[in-house]
Structures are given as structure tokens and as C-alpha cells.
Motif scaffolding. Structure first.
Motif, PDB file in Angstrom:
ATOM      1  N   HIS A  88      -9.615 -13.851 -27.024  1.00 22.03           N
ATOM      2  CA  HIS A  88     -10.915 -13.343 -26.576  1.00 22.03           C
ATOM      3  C   HIS A  88     -10.682 -12.326 -25.468  1.00 22.03           C
ATOM      4  O   HIS A  88     -10.135 -12.659 -24.422  1.00 22.03           O
ATOM      5  CB  HIS A  88     -11.788 -14.500 -26.061  1.00 22.03           C
ATOM      6  CG  HIS A  88     -13.124 -14.052 -25.584  1.00 22.03           C
ATOM      7  ND1 HIS A  88     -13.523 -14.175 -24.267  1.00 22.03           N
ATOM      8  CD2 HIS A  88     -14.165 -13.468 -26.239  1.00 22.03           C
ATOM      9  CE1 HIS A  88     -14.750 -13.687 -24.140  1.00 22.03           C
ATOM     10  NE2 HIS A  88     -15.156 -13.261 -25.313  1.00 22.03           N
ATOM     11  N   LYS A  89     -11.045 -11.082 -25.746  1.00 21.77           N
ATOM     12  CA  LYS A  89     -10.871  -9.994 -24.766  1.00 21.77           C
ATOM     13  C   LYS A  89      -9.449  -9.942 -24.216  1.00 21.77           C
ATOM     14  O   LYS A  89      -9.230  -9.843 -23.014  1.00 21.77           O
ATOM     15  CB  LYS A  89     -11.891 -10.150 -23.629  1.00 21.77           C
ATOM     16  CG  LYS A  89     -13.318  -9.954 -24.102  1.00 21.77           C
ATOM     17  CD  LYS A  89     -14.312 -10.066 -22.957  1.00 21.77           C
ATOM     18  CE  LYS A  89     -15.715  -9.778 -23.458  1.00 21.77           C
ATOM     19  NZ  LYS A  89     -16.756 -10.057 -22.479  1.00 21.77           N
ATOM     20  N   HIS A 112      -7.378 -12.295 -23.946  1.00 23.23           N
ATOM     21  CA  HIS A 112      -6.991 -13.576 -23.348  1.00 23.23           C
ATOM     22  C   HIS A 112      -6.630 -14.558 -24.465  1.00 23.23           C
ATOM     23  O   HIS A 112      -7.453 -14.841 -25.327  1.00 23.23           O
ATOM     24  CB  HIS A 112      -8.181 -14.085 -22.509  1.00 23.23           C
ATOM     25  CG  HIS A 112      -7.917 -15.364 -21.790  1.00 23.23           C
ATOM     26  ND1 HIS A 112      -8.933 -16.221 -21.421  1.00 23.23           N
ATOM     27  CD2 HIS A 112      -6.779 -15.941 -21.373  1.00 23.23           C
ATOM     28  CE1 HIS A 112      -8.412 -17.262 -20.814  1.00 23.23           C
ATOM     29  NE2 HIS A 112      -7.099 -17.113 -20.768  1.00 23.23           N
ATOM     30  N   GLU A 165     -16.478 -19.469 -22.207  1.00 22.87           N
ATOM     31  CA  GLU A 165     -15.950 -18.104 -22.321  1.00 22.87           C
ATOM     32  C   GLU A 165     -16.302 -17.480 -23.677  1.00 22.87           C
ATOM     33  O   GLU A 165     -16.602 -16.291 -23.773  1.00 22.87           O
ATOM     34  CB  GLU A 165     -14.419 -18.128 -22.155  1.00 22.87           C
ATOM     35  CG  GLU A 165     -13.788 -16.765 -22.272  1.00 22.87           C
ATOM     36  CD  GLU A 165     -12.265 -16.761 -22.096  1.00 22.87           C
ATOM     37  OE1 GLU A 165     -11.626 -15.835 -22.626  1.00 22.87           O
ATOM     38  OE2 GLU A 165     -11.726 -17.671 -21.432  1.00 22.87           O
ATOM     39  N   ASP A 167     -20.476 -14.403 -27.819  1.00 25.36           N
ATOM     40  CA  ASP A 167     -19.569 -13.270 -28.007  1.00 25.36           C
ATOM     41  C   ASP A 167     -18.764 -13.511 -29.288  1.00 25.36           C
ATOM     42  O   ASP A 167     -18.934 -14.528 -29.948  1.00 25.36           O
ATOM     43  CB  ASP A 167     -18.646 -13.164 -26.791  1.00 25.36           C
ATOM     44  CG  ASP A 167     -18.062 -11.757 -26.607  1.00 25.36           C
ATOM     45  OD1 ASP A 167     -18.288 -10.895 -27.477  1.00 25.36           O
ATOM     46  OD2 ASP A 167     -17.375 -11.538 -25.594  1.00 25.36           O
ATOM     47  N   HIS A 169     -14.718 -13.577 -30.990  1.00 20.39           N
ATOM     48  CA  HIS A 169     -13.295 -13.685 -30.678  1.00 20.39           C
ATOM     49  C   HIS A 169     -12.524 -13.592 -31.991  1.00 20.39           C
ATOM     50  O   HIS A 169     -13.115 -13.590 -33.070  1.00 20.39           O
ATOM     51  CB  HIS A 169     -12.988 -15.012 -29.961  1.00 20.39           C
ATOM     52  CG  HIS A 169     -13.387 -16.227 -30.730  1.00 20.39           C
ATOM     53  ND1 HIS A 169     -14.669 -16.754 -30.655  1.00 20.39           N
ATOM     54  CD2 HIS A 169     -12.716 -17.006 -31.615  1.00 20.39           C
ATOM     55  CE1 HIS A 169     -14.745 -17.812 -31.445  1.00 20.39           C
ATOM     56  NE2 HIS A 169     -13.585 -17.987 -32.042  1.00 20.39           N
TER      57      HIS A 169
END
Length: 195
Positions: A77-78, A80, A97, A101, A103
């Protein structure tokens, strides 16, 4: 063809079973080193290959040509990398997190082909990526899901094939990859005898 699965994952076993692919589960002595690779794609490929090459095969593997399958799945994710949560608080943090959104779920796969003498003939190492979109999640949603215990042994702290399906708004790509093994790709490579 004799196939050995160098993984203790019940989900990977179920996926191979669903396609009717015969296999035997074996242990691997490989120790994961998550910090070694910057790229998540390189990381999962190297982990999968390490697991396959370090498989502890039964004595009957000698004398028969065989293939060893190793796999490794992470959530990204981003930039990470998220593995399995260490505890309840870690699971809550991961889900928080990912909420609202998208991932990527990235699975590395290694197929190592051996002849009847146990010599390595060739290997196919690749990864499959799936985009997963999460709904917005309230703190109560996260608390309730973590309380089921399901997130604790899963990369990214959720299982799409279980109660975690409630968190997922949609996916782009392979569903089985999110479960833990892109079995449709693996099956085709095995059928093709891909080296």
C-alpha cells in the motif's frame, strides 16, 4: 508429473485441490528476510524461490522427475509492504491504513523442475499482482473484524475468502492471487511444462 508444495498454507492447498492438481505438501527450511529487497516484486519472487529450493523432499522424490512449488504473498500500500500482523493492534493499524483506498496483493511463485536424479533442470519464477479496493471502514468495523481472529495469519490482516470479503469493494485481476496463489496461472505453467 509429481508436484511438491513447499508451503504450510491451507489456502494454497485448497486452491490446488479445487483445480484437481495432485500434490504433496513438504516443509521448507528457508528463513524469510523481508528487509533485503526494496522492490516488493523482487522480494516475493526471491522468497518463493528460496522456499522452493529449500524444500525438504521425501526419499521417494529421488528416482522420479518432479517439480517443487514455492510461493510468497504480501500486500503493498503506497510503497509500504505489509506482511502478517504481529498482534491485534498491528492488525487494526493495517486495516485502518487500507480502509477507503486500494492496495496491491503480490504473490511470487517459483516452479523448480528436477530430473529423476534430483538435478535442477530449470525454474520459472514470476509474480502476479491484483488491485484490491476497500470500503471506508469505521473503527467499529475494524474492531468487529479483528475480533473474529481471522486477520492474524494473513498478509494485510484480512482474508478475502472469509469474513474479510465484507471489507472489499472490488478487485482488478486474479481473485485466487488475493487468496494466496494465482492458481490459474500456476496450472497453465505446469500444463505447458514451463521451464
Amino acid at each position: 508429473m509429481i508436484l511438491y508444495l513447499a508451503s504450510g498454507s491451507p489456502r494454497r492447498r485448497e486452491l490446488l485441490d479445487q483445480l484437481g492438481i495432485p500434490f504433496t505438501v513438504v516443509k521448507s527450511t528457508y528463513e524469510e528476510h523481508n528487509e533485503q529487497y526494496e522492490s516488493p516484486y523482487e522480494l516475493v519472487e526471491q522468497q518463493a524461490l528460496g522456499k522452493a529450493l529449500a524444500a525438504v523432499l521425501p526419499t521417494e522424490a529421488k528416482g522420479n522427475a518432479h517439480t517443487v512449488l514455492g510461493a510468497d504473498t504480501i500486500v503493498v500500500h503506497k510503497g509500504h509492504k505489509l506482511g502478517k500482523p504481529h498482534d491485534v493492534e498491528g492488525a487494526k493499524a493495517m486495516l485502518g491504513e487500507l480502509a477507503g483506498d486500494y492496495h496491491e496483493v503480490v504473490t511470487g511463485v517459483a516452479l523448480c523442475h528436477y530430473d529423476s536424479n534430483g538435478d535442477l533442470l530449470g525454474q520459472s519464477v514470476f509474480h502476479v499482482c491484483t488491485k484490491v479496493y476497500f470500503f471506508d471502514l469505521t473503527e467499529a468495523d475494524i474492531e468487529a473484524y479483528v475480533a473474529t481472529g481471522e486477520p492474524m495469519d494473513k498478509a494485510g490482516a484480512y482474508g478475502i475468502q472469509g469474513k474479510g470479503a465484507y471489507l472489499v469493494k472490488g478487485i482488478e485481476g486474479s481473485y485466487t492471487n488475493v487468496v494466496g496463489l494465482p492458481v490459474e496461472v500456476v496450472a497453465r505453467k505446469l500444463k505447458d511444462g514451463s521451464r
